[in-house]
Design a protein around this motif. Structure first.
Motif, PDB file in Angstrom:
ATOM      1  N   VAL A 164      11.314  -0.398 -11.699  1.00 58.98           N
ATOM      2  CA  VAL A 164      11.645  -1.773 -11.451  1.00 58.98           C
ATOM      3  C   VAL A 164      11.062  -2.301 -10.023  1.00 58.98           C
ATOM      4  CG1 VAL A 164      13.266  -3.489 -11.090  1.00 58.98           C
ATOM      5  CG2 VAL A 164      13.392  -2.298 -13.055  1.00 58.98           C
ATOM      6  N   ALA A 165      11.434  -1.289  -9.094  1.00 54.96           N
ATOM      7  CA  ALA A 165      10.991  -1.522  -7.616  1.00 54.96           C
ATOM      8  C   ALA A 165       9.585  -1.389  -7.410  1.00 54.96           C
ATOM      9  CB  ALA A 165      11.610  -0.464  -6.706  1.00 54.96           C
ATOM     10  N   GLY A 166       8.832  -0.659  -8.073  1.00 57.30           N
ATOM     11  CA  GLY A 166       7.460  -0.586  -8.142  1.00 57.30           C
ATOM     12  C   GLY A 166       6.579  -1.671  -8.562  1.00 57.30           C
ATOM     13  N   CYS A 167       7.144  -2.013  -9.729  1.00 58.26           N
ATOM     14  CA  CYS A 167       6.474  -3.414 -10.624  1.00 58.26           C
ATOM     15  C   CYS A 167       6.645  -4.657  -9.651  1.00 58.26           C
ATOM     16  CB  CYS A 167       6.974  -3.308 -11.899  1.00 58.26           C
ATOM     17  SG  CYS A 167       6.406  -1.966 -12.727  1.00 58.26           S
ATOM     18  N   GLU A 168       7.850  -4.744  -9.085  1.00 60.07           N
ATOM     19  CA  GLU A 168       8.263  -5.853  -8.529  1.00 60.07           C
ATOM     20  C   GLU A 168       7.562  -6.119  -7.272  1.00 60.07           C
ATOM     21  OE1 GLU A 168      12.516  -8.233  -7.871  1.00 60.07           O
ATOM     22  OE2 GLU A 168      12.402  -6.155  -7.652  1.00 60.07           O
ATOM     23  N   LEU A 169       7.220  -5.043  -6.484  1.00 63.53           N
ATOM     24  CA  LEU A 169       6.411  -4.886  -5.256  1.00 63.53           C
ATOM     25  C   LEU A 169       5.142  -4.899  -5.384  1.00 63.53           C
ATOM     26  CD1 LEU A 169       8.480  -2.379  -3.117  1.00 63.53           C
ATOM     27  CD2 LEU A 169       8.552  -4.842  -2.924  1.00 63.53           C
ATOM     28  N   ALA A 170       4.768  -4.554  -6.491  1.00 62.41           N
ATOM     29  CA  ALA A 170       3.202  -4.624  -7.105  1.00 62.41           C
ATOM     30  C   ALA A 170       2.592  -6.070  -7.307  1.00 62.41           C
ATOM     31  CB  ALA A 170       2.794  -3.871  -8.355  1.00 62.41           C
ATOM     32  N   MET A 171       3.674  -6.902  -7.788  1.00 63.56           N
ATOM     33  CA  MET A 171       3.271  -8.279  -8.280  1.00 63.56           C
ATOM     34  C   MET A 171       3.523  -9.028  -6.962  1.00 63.56           C
ATOM     35  SD  MET A 171       5.263  -8.864 -11.857  1.00 63.56           S
ATOM     36  CE  MET A 171       6.753  -8.079 -11.525  1.00 63.56           C
ATOM     37  N   ALA A 172       4.424  -8.762  -6.115  1.00 62.22           N
ATOM     38  CA  ALA A 172       4.728  -9.624  -4.931  1.00 62.22           C
ATOM     39  C   ALA A 172       3.406  -9.468  -4.098  1.00 62.22           C
ATOM     40  CB  ALA A 172       5.905  -9.386  -4.036  1.00 62.22           C
ATOM     41  N   MET A 173       2.989  -8.127  -3.992  1.00 60.35           N
ATOM     42  CA  MET A 173       1.477  -7.941  -3.218  1.00 60.35           C
ATOM     43  C   MET A 173       0.480  -8.673  -3.435  1.00 60.35           C
ATOM     44  SD  MET A 173       2.241  -4.050  -1.429  1.00 60.35           S
ATOM     45  CE  MET A 173       2.676  -3.401  -2.991  1.00 60.35           C
ATOM     46  N   ALA A 174       0.331  -8.452  -5.202  1.00 57.25           N
ATOM     47  CA  ALA A 174      -0.753  -9.193  -5.624  1.00 57.25           C
ATOM     48  C   ALA A 174      -0.924 -10.633  -5.414  1.00 57.25           C
ATOM     49  CB  ALA A 174      -0.875  -8.880  -7.143  1.00 57.25           C
ATOM     50  N   PHE A 175       0.397 -11.100  -5.903  1.00 57.98           N
ATOM     51  CA  PHE A 175       0.414 -12.603  -5.374  1.00 57.98           C
ATOM     52  C   PHE A 175      -0.141 -12.997  -3.895  1.00 57.98           C
ATOM     53  CE2 PHE A 175       2.709 -16.435  -4.362  1.00 57.98           C
ATOM     54  CZ  PHE A 175       2.468 -17.398  -5.288  1.00 57.98           C
ATOM     55  N   ALA A 176       0.622 -12.434  -3.102  1.00 58.04           N
ATOM     56  CA  ALA A 176       0.542 -12.672  -1.645  1.00 58.04           C
ATOM     57  C   ALA A 176      -1.134 -12.571  -1.318  1.00 58.04           C
ATOM     58  CB  ALA A 176       1.059 -11.905  -0.529  1.00 58.04           C
ATOM     59  N   LEU A 177      -1.693 -11.486  -1.807  1.00 50.66           N
ATOM     60  CA  LEU A 177      -3.174 -11.164  -1.404  1.00 50.66           C
ATOM     61  C   LEU A 177      -4.074 -12.317  -2.243  1.00 50.66           C
ATOM     62  CD1 LEU A 177      -3.057  -7.096  -1.980  1.00 50.66           C
ATOM     63  CD2 LEU A 177      -3.657  -8.412   0.141  1.00 50.66           C
ATOM     64  N   ARG A 178      -3.463 -12.605  -3.326  1.00 52.64           N
ATOM     65  CA  ARG A 178      -4.386 -13.580  -3.937  1.00 52.64           C
ATOM     66  C   ARG A 178      -4.039 -15.030  -3.331  1.00 52.64           C
ATOM     67  NH1 ARG A 178      -3.366 -15.078 -10.161  1.00 52.64           N
ATOM     68  NH2 ARG A 178      -1.426 -16.045  -9.376  1.00 52.64           N
ATOM     69  N   ASP A 179      -3.047 -15.091  -2.950  1.00 49.17           N
ATOM     70  CA  ASP A 179      -2.578 -16.433  -2.089  1.00 49.17           C
ATOM     71  C   ASP A 179      -3.420 -16.717  -0.936  1.00 49.17           C
ATOM     72  OD1 ASP A 179      -1.247 -18.953  -2.117  1.00 49.17           O
ATOM     73  OD2 ASP A 179      -0.217 -18.326  -0.439  1.00 49.17           O
ATOM     74  N   ALA A 180      -3.838 -15.278  -0.175  1.00 51.69           N
ATOM     75  CA  ALA A 180      -4.698 -15.350   1.051  1.00 51.69           C
ATOM     76  C   ALA A 180      -5.921 -15.381   0.866  1.00 51.69           C
ATOM     77  CB  ALA A 180      -4.321 -13.744   1.661  1.00 51.69           C
ATOM     78  N   GLY A 181      -6.384 -15.659  -0.389  1.00 55.48           N
ATOM     79  CA  GLY A 181      -7.962 -15.960  -0.601  1.00 55.48           C
ATOM     80  C   GLY A 181      -8.543 -14.808  -0.960  1.00 55.48           C
ATOM     81  N   GLY A 182      -8.098 -13.854  -1.337  1.00 53.71           N
ATOM     82  CA  GLY A 182      -8.835 -12.458  -1.751  1.00 53.71           C
ATOM     83  C   GLY A 182      -8.873 -12.453  -3.228  1.00 53.71           C
ATOM     84  N   GLN A 183      -9.442 -11.352  -3.840  1.00 53.42           N
ATOM     85  CA  GLN A 183      -9.299 -10.665  -5.156  1.00 53.42           C
ATOM     86  C   GLN A 183      -8.938  -9.614  -5.037  1.00 53.42           C
ATOM     87  OE1 GLN A 183     -10.042 -12.557  -7.837  1.00 53.42           O
ATOM     88  NE2 GLN A 183      -9.278 -10.911  -8.975  1.00 53.42           N
ATOM     89  N   PRO A 184      -7.684  -9.510  -5.291  1.00 50.25           N
ATOM     90  CA  PRO A 184      -6.541  -8.288  -4.909  1.00 50.25           C
ATOM     91  C   PRO A 184      -6.881  -7.310  -6.098  1.00 50.25           C
ATOM     92  CG  PRO A 184      -5.536  -9.787  -5.881  1.00 50.25           C
ATOM     93  CD  PRO A 184      -6.541 -10.732  -5.425  1.00 50.25           C
TER      94      PRO A 184
END
Length: 724
Positions: A164-184
Motif C-alpha cells: 500500500v505504501a509503495g503504490c500510494e507514494l508512487a501515485m503521489a510522485m507521478a501526480f506531482a511530476l506530471r503537475d510540474a509539467g514533465g512526463q514522469p
C-alpha cells in the motif's frame, strides 16, 4: 499550594515524536502530573504526520500542514524538548544516550520512534532513500522535485515495494511530476507475483489509477543493485531512476537492535498495557513496538488509538497507580490516496473509491492535525480588585519575557550608575558602562571582567546553559579579549536531590563544553533553589593591548553585525505558544553557537560590543555616545532571523520592547521596524571599523562559513541614529 510550588521528583522521558507521544503531550498539558518533569527527545522540532504524507508528496499540502509542531506541544505540556537522536539506552542506569548530548536520565520512559524502510541492497545507502523515517524521505523528495522543475534531474523514479505504501507514494510522485509539467517515468518494483496488502477490488482500482498516471509495475523483479541513475535487476532491463525510494518492509531503527531490549523479529515486545515485557519502567508504542497479546500490522491508526492508554499508564507508572489494558480493534479502515484528490476506502475486503472518499480522508487528517495545533494560549493571571497605580501600565498586557527580554531598561541602569558609581582608580581602568570592566594585569597586559545571567526561556537546562555561557562570553569577545575563567551562578526550581544531581550534571557538561572550547576554565560558582531556572556566569578574559570598548569609532567607519536580530520576538512567541517550532529551533541553534572566530577576525576593530538586551538600536546608540558620532542604519542590510518578521507583524513583542524604543529613538521617514529595538540573547558582535577592513573581514568570515553583515555607517555629528 499551587502546582508550580511543588518539587519535581520524577523524570518521564518520551523518546521520539510519533503520533502516540504527540497525543500524550496534548493531554498532559491539560492535566500535568504534579512532581513529574516531562522530557521529549527527537532529532528535530517537528514530526511528520503519516496520513498526510502522500498528499504532501502530491502537492496538496504544504510542509507546515504535514508537520506536527513538537516545540509548541512541549511548551503546552511544560516539557523540555531535547533536539537530538537517541542512540542507546542503559536500563540498569535508567539513561537514554543522545547523540552529541550524552546521557539523559529517566525514572519512566516510553519509546515511539517509528521504523525505517532502509534496505540491505548494494548501493541503497548511497543512492536511495527509505520511505521511513518520513521526514527524511519528504525532505529528499522536495529537493528532487525542485531539481526536476529546474531541469537538473530527469523525472524518473523507482519505488521498491508494491504494498500500500509503495503504490500510494508512487501515485503521489507521478501526480506531482506530471503537475510540474514533465512526463514522469515512475516504476513500482515488486519482488512478488502481485501487489500486496490490498483486497482484490482495491488492487484493481489502484492498478487502474497507476496506469492513468503512467506508473509502471514490475512484478517478480529481484533488485541486485542501485546506482545513481538506475535500479539493476537480476532478470530484465535496468529501471531508470534518478530517485529511488525504498518502501518494502519495516525495519527497527538500528540502535535498538544493539540494546538488551526484548525484541520480536526486531521490534520491542510489549504487553497488553504497552509496557516492555520485562521492564515496569519502560513502554513502547507505534510501529517500533510488537504487541504480544494482540499483534497488529504496522499502521498509524493503532498508535493513535493507543495514546490515551499510554498516557494513563505513564501516569500510573510514575505514581504507583493501576494500569489499563489496550485492546486494539481487529479490523480497521484503510484510506489510500490515488495521487490526485481521490482515494480508495477498504474495510473487511470491501472497497469504494472516488473524490468523495478523498474529501472524507482530508477531513479526518485535518481534524487530527487541528487537535494538535489548536492549543490553549498561555495563561496569565487576571488581575481582580483594585491595584496600585501604574500596575497595568507596567504589565503592558504581556507576561515577563525570558532571556535578555527580562532585563532592566538601559536608561534606568544608566541613571543609577551615574549616581552611585565611584570613579575608577588603581588597577581598575574602566568600570560599568562598557561590556566589561578593564583591570591592569600584574606583569603587563589587561584583564576584563563581566557577569551575566539569563532567566529560563526553554525547559532544557543544558540548552539554557549553552546559551547562557555563549551570552556571558560575548562581553569578553566584544572587547577583543581571550576568555580566561568563569564562575557559575545557578538557580534551580525546587526538586528532589536526585533531580538536582541530574540537572546540575547536564548544566555542568554543557557549560564546560562551551567554556573549554573558548579557552576558559570554570573555577567554581554558587547554586541555590528558587522559583525558576536561572543560569549565569561571571567571566574574565585577557588581552595584551588595551581591550576594545564602545569608544574609539571613527567618522567613516562602517558597522558590521555577525548575527541576525529578532531573537526576542521569537522567544516571546515561543513562551506564548505562537512561534513555529522550526523557527524557535533555528534561533536557539544560533544562540547556542560560540563566536570566538568572529571575535578574533574583528579584534582590530575601532570599537565593538555585542547586541543583547537593549537591542540593535540601543547598542548602536551606545557606540555613538561613547565615540561622539552619529549613525546611519541601512534597513535592508540588517539580517533578521527567519520567522521573526512574521511574528512581529502579528503583534508579538518582547516585554522590554517599549523601554528600548524610548531609550534609543531612531529618526526615519516612516515607521521603524520594531525588530531594531528587539532585545537579543547571545546576539551578534557589532563592530565599527574602516570599510576596507570590514570587507576584508567579511571575506574571511565567509571563507570560514560565518557571517558578517555591513549594516550602516558612522559619521561626525550629534550622537543619534537615523534610518535609510
Amino acid at each position: 499550594m499551587v502546582q508550580s510550588d511543588l518539587p519535581l521528583t520524577r523524570d518521564l522521558v518520551l523518546v521520539g515524536g510519533g503520533h502516540a507521544h504527540a497525543l500524550v503531550l496534548r493531554k498532559w498539558g491539560m492535566d500535568p502530573l504534579p512532581g513529574a518533569r516531562l522530557t521529549v527527545i527527537n532529532p528535530g522540532p517537528t514530526a511528520p504526520y503519516t496520513g498526510m504524507l502522500p498528499g504532501h508528496i502530491a502537492g496538496h499540502y504544504d510542509r507546515d500542514a504535514l508537520e506536527i509542531d513538537l516545540m509548541r506541544l512541549c511548551r503546552h505540556a511544560g516539557a523540555r524538548l531535547i533536539l537530538g537522536a537517541a542512540t542507546g539506552i542503559d536500563r540498569a542506569a535508567r539513561e537514554i544516550t543522545v547523540e552529541g548530548r550524552g546521557a539523559v536520565a529517566y525514572d519512566v520512559a516510553s519509546i515511539d520512534i517509528g521504523i525505517t524502510a532502509k534496505m540491505d541492497l548494494p548501493g541503497f545507502a548511497e543512492h536511495a532513500v527509505g520511505a521511513k523515517p518520513l521526514d527524511r524521505y519528504a525532505a529528499r523528495w522536495r529537493e528532487f522535485l525542485a531539481a526536476v522543475k529546474a531541469g537538473e534531474q530527469p523525472p524518473e523514479v523507482a519505488v521498491i515495494g508494491g504494498g500500500v505504501a509503495g503504490c500510494e507514494l508512487a501515485m503521489a510522485m507521478a501526480f506531482a511530476l506530471r503537475d510540474a509539467g514533465g512526463q514522469p517515468a515512475v516504476t513500482v518494483v515488486e519482488h512478488g507475483p502481485q501487489l500486496s496488502g490490498m483486497a482484490p477490488r482495491t488492487e484493481a482500482m489502484v492498478r487502474r489509477q497507476m496506469a492513468e498516471l503512467g506508473v509502471t509495475v514490475a512484478l517478480e523483479a529481484k533488485v541486485t543493485q542501485i546506482t545513481d541513475r538506475q535500479v539493476l535487476l537480476a532478470d530484465g532491463a535496468p529501471i531508470p531512476a534518478a530517485l529511488c525510494v525504498g518502501a518494502a518492509g519495516a525495519v527497527l531503527q538500528g540502535w535498538l537492535a544493539q540494546t538488551d531490549l526484548p525484541l520480536h523479529a526486531g521490534f520491542i515486545r510489549v504487553g497488553a498495557d504497552l509496557g516492555v515485557v520485562d521492564d515496569d519502567r519502560l513502554f513502547a508504542v507505534g510501529d517500533c513496538a510488537h504487541m504480544e497479546a494482540n499483534p497488529r500490522p504496522k499502521a498509524g491508526v493503532f498508535a493513535v488509538r493507543a495514546a490515551p492508554v499510554l498516557h494513563d499508564n505513564l501516569r500510573a507508572a510514575l505514581s504507583g497507580g493501576a494500569r489499563r489494558v489496550f485492546k486494539p480493534q481487529r479490523h480497521y479502515l484503510k484510506l489510500i490516496s490515488l495521487g490526485g484528490k481521490s482515494a480508495v476506502a477498504e474495510r473487511n475486503g470491501l472497497a469504494l473509491g472516488g473524490a468523495l472518499l478523498w474529501r472524507w480522508k482530508d477531513r479526518i487528517d485535518r481534524k487530527f492535525m487541528d487537535g494538535l495545533d489548536d492549543l490553549p494560549a498561555m495563561k496569565t493571571d487576571a488581575l481582580t480588585g483594585p491595584v496600585a497605580s501604574g500596575v497595568q501600565e507596567a504589565l503592558a498586557g504581556k507576561p515577563l519575557c525570558g532571556g535578555c527580554g527580562a532585563k532592566v531598561g538601559g536608561a534606568v541602569l544608566g541613571d543609577l550608575l551615574a549616581e552611585v558609581q565611584p570613579p575608577v582608580s588603581g588597577d581598575v581602568l574602566t568600570g560599568a558602562g562598557d561590556d566589561a570592566a578593564v583591570l591592569r594585569r600584574p606583569g603587563g597586559g589587561f584583564q576584563v571582567m563581566s557577569t551575566d545571567h539569563l532567566r529560563g526561556f526553554v525547559e532544557d537546562p543544558a540548552m539554557m546553559a549553552r546559551i547562557a555561557a555563549v551570552h556571558a562570553l560575548g562581553d569578553v569577545w566584544a572587547m577583543g579579549a581571550t576568555p580566561q575563567a568563569a564562575l557559575s551562578s545557578i538557580i534551580l526550581p525546587r526538586m528532589s536531590p536526585a533531580l538536582q544531581a541530574r540537572t546540575l550534571r547536564e548544566i555542568a557538561v554543557a557549560a564546560q563544553e562551551v567554556m573549554a572550547g573558548a579557552g576558559a576554565q570554570i573555577v567554581g560558582g554558587h547554586t541555590t533553589m528558587g522559583a525558576e531556572l536561572t543560569i549565569g556566569f561571571t567571566v574574565t578574559g585577557t588581552r595584551d593591548a588595551m581591550p576594545l570598548g564602545l569608544g574609539g569609532a571613527q567618522p567613516g567607519d562602517v558597522l558590521m553585525l555577525t548575527r541576525p536580530i529578532g531573537a526576542g520576538v521569537i522567544l516571546a512567541g515561543h513562551m506564548a505558544g505562537t512561534a513555529p517550532g522550526r523557527v524557535v529551533a533555528e534561533a536557539l541553534g544560533v544562540m547556542a553557537t560560540p563566536q570566538a572566530r568572529e571575535a578574533e577576525i574583528l579584534s582590530k576593530a575601532h570599537a565593538m560590543t555585542d547586541v543583547t538586551g537593549f537591542g540593535l538600536a540601543g547598542h548602536v546608540q551606545a557606540i555613538c555616545r561613547a565615540s561622539g558620532l552619529a549613525a546611519e542604519l541601512w534597513a535592508e542590510a540588517v539580517p533578521i532571523y527567519p520567522g521573526a518578521q512574521t511574528l512581529s507583524d502579528q503583534g508579538v513583542a518582547s516585554s522590554l520592547l517599549a523601554v528600548n524604543q524610548a531609550d534609543a529613538p531612531i529618526a526615519a521617514a516612516g515607521p521603524v521596524n520594531p525588530l531594531f529595538h528587539d532585545p537579543q540573547t547571545a546576539g551578534g558582535l557589532l563592530a565599527a571599523l574602516p570599510e576596507d577592513a570590514a570587507k576584508a573581514a567579511q571575506a574571511r568570515l565567509r571563507g570560514e562559513g560565518l557571517a558578517g553583515h555591513i549594516i550602516g555607517r558612522l559619521e561626525a555629528g550629534v550622537p543619534s541614529i537615523r534610518l535609510r
